[in-house]
Design a protein around this motif. Sequence first.
Motif, PDB file in Angstrom:
ATOM      1  N   GLU A 160      41.847  48.756  13.033  1.00  0.00           N
ATOM      2  CA  GLU A 160      40.904  49.746  13.559  1.00  0.00           C
ATOM      3  C   GLU A 160      39.489  49.463  13.068  1.00  0.00           C
ATOM      4  N   ALA A 161      39.365  49.080  11.787  1.00  0.00           N
ATOM      5  CA  ALA A 161      38.044  48.752  11.237  1.00  0.00           C
ATOM      6  C   ALA A 161      37.462  47.520  11.923  1.00  0.00           C
ATOM      7  N   ALA A 162      38.323  46.548  12.221  1.00  0.00           N
ATOM      8  CA  ALA A 162      37.856  45.350  12.930  1.00  0.00           C
ATOM      9  C   ALA A 162      37.341  45.719  14.319  1.00  0.00           C
ATOM     10  N   GLU A 163      38.065  46.587  15.016  1.00  0.00           N
ATOM     11  CA  GLU A 163      37.617  47.013  16.347  1.00  0.00           C
ATOM     12  C   GLU A 163      36.280  47.750  16.269  1.00  0.00           C
ATOM     13  N   GLN A 164      36.090  48.536  15.223  1.00  0.00           N
ATOM     14  CA  GLN A 164      34.820  49.250  15.060  1.00  0.00           C
ATOM     15  C   GLN A 164      33.667  48.275  14.858  1.00  0.00           C
ATOM     16  N   GLN A 165      33.901  47.221  14.090  1.00  0.00           N
ATOM     17  CA  GLN A 165      32.863  46.215  13.882  1.00  0.00           C
ATOM     18  C   GLN A 165      32.474  45.534  15.193  1.00  0.00           C
ATOM     19  N   LEU A 166      33.440  45.428  16.105  1.00  0.00           N
ATOM     20  CA  LEU A 166      33.213  44.741  17.378  1.00  0.00           C
ATOM     21  C   LEU A 166      33.044  45.714  18.543  1.00  0.00           C
ATOM     22  N   ALA A 167      32.693  46.960  18.225  1.00  0.00           N
ATOM     23  CA  ALA A 167      32.643  47.998  19.269  1.00  0.00           C
ATOM     24  C   ALA A 167      31.712  47.624  20.418  1.00  0.00           C
ATOM     25  N   ASP A 168      30.642  46.904  20.122  1.00  0.00           N
ATOM     26  CA  ASP A 168      29.678  46.536  21.168  1.00  0.00           C
ATOM     27  C   ASP A 168      29.970  45.164  21.765  1.00  0.00           C
ATOM     28  N   ALA A 169      31.017  44.513  21.308  1.00  0.00           N
ATOM     29  CA  ALA A 169      31.338  43.162  21.791  1.00  0.00           C
ATOM     30  C   ALA A 169      32.230  43.245  23.029  1.00  0.00           C
ATOM     31  N   PRO A 170      32.229  42.212  23.870  1.00  0.00           N
ATOM     32  CA  PRO A 170      33.143  42.193  25.018  1.00  0.00           C
ATOM     33  C   PRO A 170      34.597  42.274  24.561  1.00  0.00           C
ATOM     34  N   LEU A 171      35.437  42.859  25.406  1.00  0.00           N
ATOM     35  CA  LEU A 171      36.839  43.059  25.040  1.00  0.00           C
ATOM     36  C   LEU A 171      37.560  41.767  24.626  1.00  0.00           C
ATOM     37  N   PRO A 172      37.310  40.623  25.270  1.00  0.00           N
ATOM     38  CA  PRO A 172      38.007  39.416  24.816  1.00  0.00           C
ATOM     39  C   PRO A 172      37.829  39.132  23.325  1.00  0.00           C
ATOM     40  N   GLU A 173      36.669  39.507  22.763  1.00  0.00           N
ATOM     41  CA  GLU A 173      36.449  39.286  21.337  1.00  0.00           C
ATOM     42  C   GLU A 173      37.246  40.280  20.483  1.00  0.00           C
ATOM     43  N   ARG A 174      37.647  41.399  21.081  1.00  0.00           N
ATOM     44  CA  ARG A 174      38.421  42.414  20.340  1.00  0.00           C
ATOM     45  C   ARG A 174      39.922  42.271  20.561  1.00  0.00           C
ATOM     46  N   ALA A 175      40.334  41.346  21.414  1.00  0.00           N
ATOM     47  CA  ALA A 175      41.742  41.286  21.829  1.00  0.00           C
ATOM     48  C   ALA A 175      42.687  41.081  20.651  1.00  0.00           C
ATOM     49  N   ARG A 176      42.308  40.225  19.712  1.00  0.00           N
ATOM     50  CA  ARG A 176      43.202  39.951  18.581  1.00  0.00           C
ATOM     51  C   ARG A 176      43.423  41.200  17.735  1.00  0.00           C
ATOM     52  N   ALA A 177      42.357  41.973  17.512  1.00  0.00           N
ATOM     53  CA  ALA A 177      42.494  43.200  16.731  1.00  0.00           C
ATOM     54  C   ALA A 177      43.291  44.260  17.498  1.00  0.00           C
ATOM     55  N   VAL A 178      43.058  44.375  18.810  1.00  0.00           N
ATOM     56  CA  VAL A 178      43.823  45.324  19.633  1.00  0.00           C
ATOM     57  C   VAL A 178      45.301  44.966  19.592  1.00  0.00           C
ATOM     58  N   ARG A 179      45.599  43.683  19.771  1.00  0.00           N
ATOM     59  CA  ARG A 179      46.989  43.228  19.721  1.00  0.00           C
ATOM     60  C   ARG A 179      47.605  43.566  18.368  1.00  0.00           C
ATOM     61  N   GLY A 180      46.878  43.304  17.286  1.00  0.00           N
ATOM     62  CA  GLY A 180      47.420  43.586  15.952  1.00  0.00           C
ATOM     63  C   GLY A 180      47.738  45.050  15.758  1.00  0.00           C
TER      64      GLY A 180
END
Length: 478
Positions: free
Chosen positions: A170-190
């Motif tokens: 969740e903290a990783a996703e917050q750090q990437l909140a403004d990034a495109p979803l492909p950059e957040r995919a690994r954290a979402v999957r986790g």
Amino acid sequence: MSGTGRAASADEAAETPARGVPERPDRPVGQDAPLVIGERVKRLRKERELTQRQLAEPSYTAAYISTLEAGKVRPSEAALRHLAERLDVSYEELATGRPGHLATALRLRLADAQRILATGDAADAAVEYGRLLARAEEYGLRTEQATALTGLGECALETGELAEARAHFEAAEQQLADAPLPERARAVRGRAVAHFLAGELRYSCYLLESALDELNTSGLQDPGALLQLYTASIAPYMDLGAHARAAQAADLALALAPQVSDPALVASMHRSVARTLIAEGRAAAADAALAKAAELYQQLQMRTELAHCHWMRGYVHAQHDDLEKAESELRTAHSMLISKRAALYTSQVEVELADVLRRRGKADEAAALLRDLLGGLHPDRGAVHAGGAHRLLGLIAEESGDAEAAEEHYVTALSLLERAGAAGDLADICRLLGDLLRSEGRTEAAMDAYRTGLGHRSSPGTTTLGPAPARPPETPWG
């Protein structure tokens, strides 16, 4: 202050705001505020025992350096590059306070930490990720912070600390909140995997389906991100009894694989697809998929994932009553996971191994194994497998003639599986409980158990999930 009487050069005049004209509030991308830069320049100048005139010449005046150090002027890139050369630091360090090439060095060390997790001990990898997270936080490197947090989450998954894993993802996703979803995919999957392992199957599917919908409807059809998410959705779909959705996710993952260069992602896809093949009774195809995954994991020295391949091959052999081979594969997986100190996965393999031992006539050994592992499989750390352990203990008790203990274990399994929403397993446990109650002459109670089971079997998965995620509008890789 020295040299203040010298006339300003044309270059200096360009650097200095005209009197009465406010300085532009916007700053160049990646550059600190003028006051911060001024203090940095002053500190470095004094450390090197330079006067303002010595630092300024030959391009600028001491008066300009004085104004800059006071934070009253924003230096241009040309001025900062001049000062960086005189101070013997990089432009990046002077403009941002970050040592030169820090981000690149951190990314290399993050890749090393990932290798430690794959080939060594998760605890050692977590220590390194923690160090790198602190370093990235010190210099405000958000992308590297997110990568370190995701790595910490994956370490926690391996050791079975699911609440900790969720917090990191969740903290990783917050750090990437403004990034495109492909950059957040690994954290979402986790995060979805952490909820799945905790027995929160529906929420795991929700997270993955929401991300897939966003990718497929927004034009962000990154093959690697899609492959991660489709692959991760297969296991919760299967446990929910949503076999059609699992098969669809497997088909889309197979179509995406040729467009993905990361061998670890491709190996994970083959391992997950094998589960749908097993459910369809296609043992040879499942074994071939597992062989492909195992070959890639062997090349990458990814020991936990390789253990999962042995685990699934053991399951395939058990489904076809080759119990000797099944026991051998499961014991190999078990040994590898113990050496990796992957506590939760070790317990889950022990459930499969106990089933094979029971079927081989080693009921006492199976029961002892199950009782030992149940302490680590409480409801928030593997409800589906805890339910499986109680199911097996119920079978062992029933086969030994202890109907009361069998009923207790079946009821406990039913409660755990209902909490997780594992439709296919629920139907099976209801049948076992109904058969036991009927054998004792408790017909009405048996009928209630059968009705409950039929409710879960009638339309597996569809009552617990929303609409299926959107398919990609175009699949150029297909």
